[in-house]
Design an enzyme around this catalytic site. Structure first.
Site, PDB file in Angstrom:
ATOM      1  CE  LYS A 175      -3.373  -2.360   3.018  1.00  0.00           C
ATOM      2  NZ  LYS A 175      -4.828  -2.377   2.317  1.00  0.00           N
ATOM      3  CG  ASP A 198      -6.639 -13.059   8.995  1.00  0.00           C
ATOM      4  OD1 ASP A 198      -5.977 -13.412   7.919  1.00  0.00           O
ATOM      5  OD2 ASP A 198      -7.558 -12.419   8.677  1.00  0.00           O
ATOM      6  CG  HIS A 213      -1.801  -7.678   7.687  1.00  0.00           C
ATOM      7  ND1 HIS A 213      -0.985  -7.882   6.558  1.00  0.00           N
ATOM      8  CD2 HIS A 213      -3.140  -8.306   7.419  1.00  0.00           C
ATOM      9  CE1 HIS A 213      -1.625  -8.621   5.856  1.00  0.00           C
ATOM     10  NE2 HIS A 213      -2.639  -9.030   6.149  1.00  0.00           N
ATOM     11  CE  LYS A 215     -11.962 -10.672   8.722  1.00  0.00           C
ATOM     12  NZ  LYS A 215     -11.372 -10.031   7.572  1.00  0.00           N
TER      13      LYS A 215
HETATM   14  C1  BG6 Z   1      -6.079 -10.229   4.749  1.00  0.00           C
HETATM   15  C2  BG6 Z   1      -6.866 -10.963   6.060  1.00  0.00           C
HETATM   16  O1  BG6 Z   1      -4.490 -10.730   4.960  1.00  0.00           O
HETATM   17  O2  BG6 Z   1      -5.959  -8.933   5.218  1.00  0.00           O
HETATM   18  C3  BG6 Z   1      -8.130 -10.701   5.895  1.00  0.00           C
HETATM   19  O3  BG6 Z   1      -6.673 -12.568   5.641  1.00  0.00           O
HETATM   20  C4  BG6 Z   1      -8.460  -9.165   5.949  1.00  0.00           C
HETATM   21  O4  BG6 Z   1      -8.871 -11.117   6.604  1.00  0.00           O
HETATM   22  C5  BG6 Z   1      -7.436  -8.357   4.915  1.00  0.00           C
HETATM   23  O5  BG6 Z   1      -9.399  -9.026   5.581  1.00  0.00           O
HETATM   24  C6  BG6 Z   1      -7.354  -6.908   5.249  1.00  0.00           C
HETATM   25  O6  BG6 Z   1      -6.650  -6.273   4.126  1.00  0.00           O
HETATM   26  P1  BG6 Z   1      -7.198  -5.129   3.590  1.00  0.00           P
HETATM   27  O7  BG6 Z   1      -6.187  -4.801   2.510  1.00  0.00           O
HETATM   28  O8  BG6 Z   1      -8.607  -5.262   2.883  1.00  0.00           O
HETATM   29  O9  BG6 Z   1      -7.163  -4.108   4.626  1.00  0.00           O
END
Ligand code: BG6
Length: 539
Positions: free
Chosen positions: A232, A285, A290, A382
């Site tokens: 990003k 996840d 992330h 979520k």
């Molecule tokens: C993914 C996860 O890696 O990232 C998902 O497995 C999540 O569960 C997603 O929804 C979120 O990514 P972004 O770019 O949509 O914020």
């Protein structure tokens, strides 16, 4: 977004396949003012290569990889000799695969909620991509698939091949093993690279095991572990904001920063991924990958250059310095029926008594000179009240309360917010005198939005990552040591059987998350920034 294909795309000049791409990039970034000026776009087409996509029929390929390749083609960043081989279980003709991809791309292009909202597909650009597609039916665990792939790759342009593992994690090991056994990872003539998606392991032991397995067939420099958050622009810009502005870096330390909040809140549920989610949960996840990547970008020391190893070394130092989490540092939640829809347990492929978390919050400390004592609060979930991925850096109060005993005794803290998604930009909360004869102070916000300055760019987040992989630039990919360091930091909260996991609190679908997450900050005398505090677009 430009929808006209660059006429140079079809016959764009080839760069040397064997060139040192990392060196090209670092020269470009640190070029002397007397050096050769970069091209207007600052980028050149990637070297010729064949991209082999395992999982050619999967969601990732349709939703993100093909749109990204299309966008790269539109921008003239792919070589005319590029080939794309899709490998998947199902028997079908190449033309059927192409038709399937075409339909998906058209659907996503027309869908405003999709990341690939191109409006319409440009036929010339799509034809350019379609002419380079080739399908190979085959099982990912059968040697015959790899023998046939080898035959296909005998003519690979420049001998360069990227193997993209867009498959479930259980296939990572067998695919790499077969590639190795078939000799497809030998770099006798051109490069051979393997791109691996997350989840890279499920805990420290499995990540170590996976690294060891992969590295018994490939060199570390051939392995590209992807975390799509790093694709990003707004995430890459964190380093630009920090290191290209004199304003921020002097205060970017424990003496001035009170705390940092890193949020990745989503309004969507598990979207048909119940099976995957049941095994993974929100924490695995999103957090050690992330959210830790965002933390790394915020906390890392300035590297000496933008050379891949210089940047990755500095990030690795941060992951090594994270104080291992204990159950006391985390809060888990699971969405229940609420204003935004059904509960998690009512989703398809989810157990009626599931205890999988769909929300996770954590308090993290980075034990080094710059950050000692500064809490980093992380949260993700979520079916929350708003879609909001952002980092808020809250500064400490001013040292002298000049306005004490006046109506402005309590000042609102300065907060710099780096907005990653869906808003792209930054905002800064600060105080000013309100108009009028009385000394009154009021909080205001100054904002910058990418779109206002740079227009909308065509980007699904994988363009830079694919392009960098073709160039051999590993800056935005995870090294084995960093992956293991992040799992090491969280391993203490992953195993319920050893008392490591936190209890799972319920929260209503569409809410701000579980009450327990508020308590995590309240005990430190702090509070989460509300998800719904201003008009941020919902996904
Ligand atoms: C993914 C996860 O890696 O990232 C998902 O497995 C999540 O569960 C997603 O929804 C979120 O990514 P972004 O770019 O949509 O914020």
């Amino acid at each position: 977004m430009s929808t006209t294909p660059n006429p140079q795309a079809a016959d764009s000049p080839k760069t040397g396949a064997g060139g040192n791409a990392a060196a090209q990039r670092s020269c470009k970034v640190s070029a002397s003012p007397h050096g050769e000026p970069p091209s207007p776009a600052g980028k050149r087409p990637a070297p010729p290569c064949t991209l082999v996509i395992f999982g050619a029929g999967g969601d990732l390929t349709k939703r993100l990889l093909m749109p990204a390749l299309y966008n790269l083609a539109v921008d003239g960043l792919l070589d005319a000799g590029m080939q794309i081989v899709g490998v998947n279980h199902g028997e079908r003709e190449t033309r059927e695969w192409i038709e399937d991809l075409h339909q998906s791309l058209q659907k996503f292009a027309a869908d405003k909620a999709s990341t690939f909202h191109a409006g319409h597909l440009d036929d010339r650009a799509w034809d350019w991509v379609a002419q380079r597609l080739d399908y190979l039916a085959g099982d990912f665990e059968t040697p015959d698939t790899f023998a046939r792939l080898k035959q296909k790759l005998a003519q690979a342009p420049g001998g360069n091949v990227i193997f993209y593992l867009a498959v479930g994690s259980r296939f990572f090991k067998p695919i790499v093993e077969h590639l190795g056994e078939t000799g497809l990872l030998k770099e006798d003539n051109g490069f051979r690279r393997v791109v691996i998606e997350k989840p890279f392991g499920a805990d420290l032991a499995s990540a170590r095991d996976l690294n060891a397995h992969i590295l018994s067939y490939a060199k570390e420099s051939q392995v590209y572990r992807i975390d799509h958050f790093l694709g990003k622009d707004t995430v890459q810009s964190i380093l630009a904001v920090r290191f290209a502005n004199a304003l921020f870096e002097p205060v970017w330390r424990r003496e001035y920063i009170d705390s940092v909040q890193i949020t990745a809140a989503e309004t969507i549920g598990v979207e048909g991924r119940g099976k995957f989610y049941e095994q993974t949960g929100a924490f695995r996840d999103m957090v050690p990958n992330h959210l830790f990547q965002l933390l790394g970008m915020v906390a890392m020391e300035p590297p000496n250059s933008f050379d891949a190893e210089a940047v990755r070394d500095k990030k690795a130092e941060i992951f090594d310095a994270i104080l291992p989490l204990t159950p006391n540092d985390v809060v888990f939640g699971q969405y229940e029926k609420g204003p935004a829809g059904v509960g998690y347990r009512d989703e398809p492929d989810v157990a009626a008594d599931s205890t999988t978390e769909t929300y996770a919050a954590a308090r993290v400390f980075v034990e080094n000179w710059r950050w000692a004592g500064v809490p980093f609060y992380l949260r993700t979930g979520k079916r929350l009240a708003a879609r909001r991925t952002e980092i808020s850096v809250q500064l400490k109060p001013v040292p002298f309360r000049l306005f004490r005993d006046t109506p402005v005794d309590a000042l609102t803290p300065n907060v710099l917010t780096l907005r990653i998604d869906p808003a792209h930009g930054t905002s800064f909360d600060f105080n000013v005198k309100t108009p009028g004869p009385v000394m009154q102070i009021g909080p205001v916000q100054s904002s910058f939005n990418y779109g206002d300055f740079f227009g909308q760019s065509a980007n699904v987040g994988y363009e830079t990552l694919l392009y960098d992989c073709m160039l051999g630039d590993e800056t935005l990919f995870q090294r084995a040591d960093s992956i293991e360091a992040t799992w090491c930091a969280v391993d203490g909260v992953l195993h319920p059987q050893t008392g490591g996991a936190a209890a799972v609190h319920g929260y209503a679908a569409g809410s701000e998350g579980p009450e327990g997450a508020n308590a995590l900050l309240a005990r430190d005398g702090r509070a989460w920034r509300p998800l719904t505090r201003d008009a941020v677009e919902k996904k």
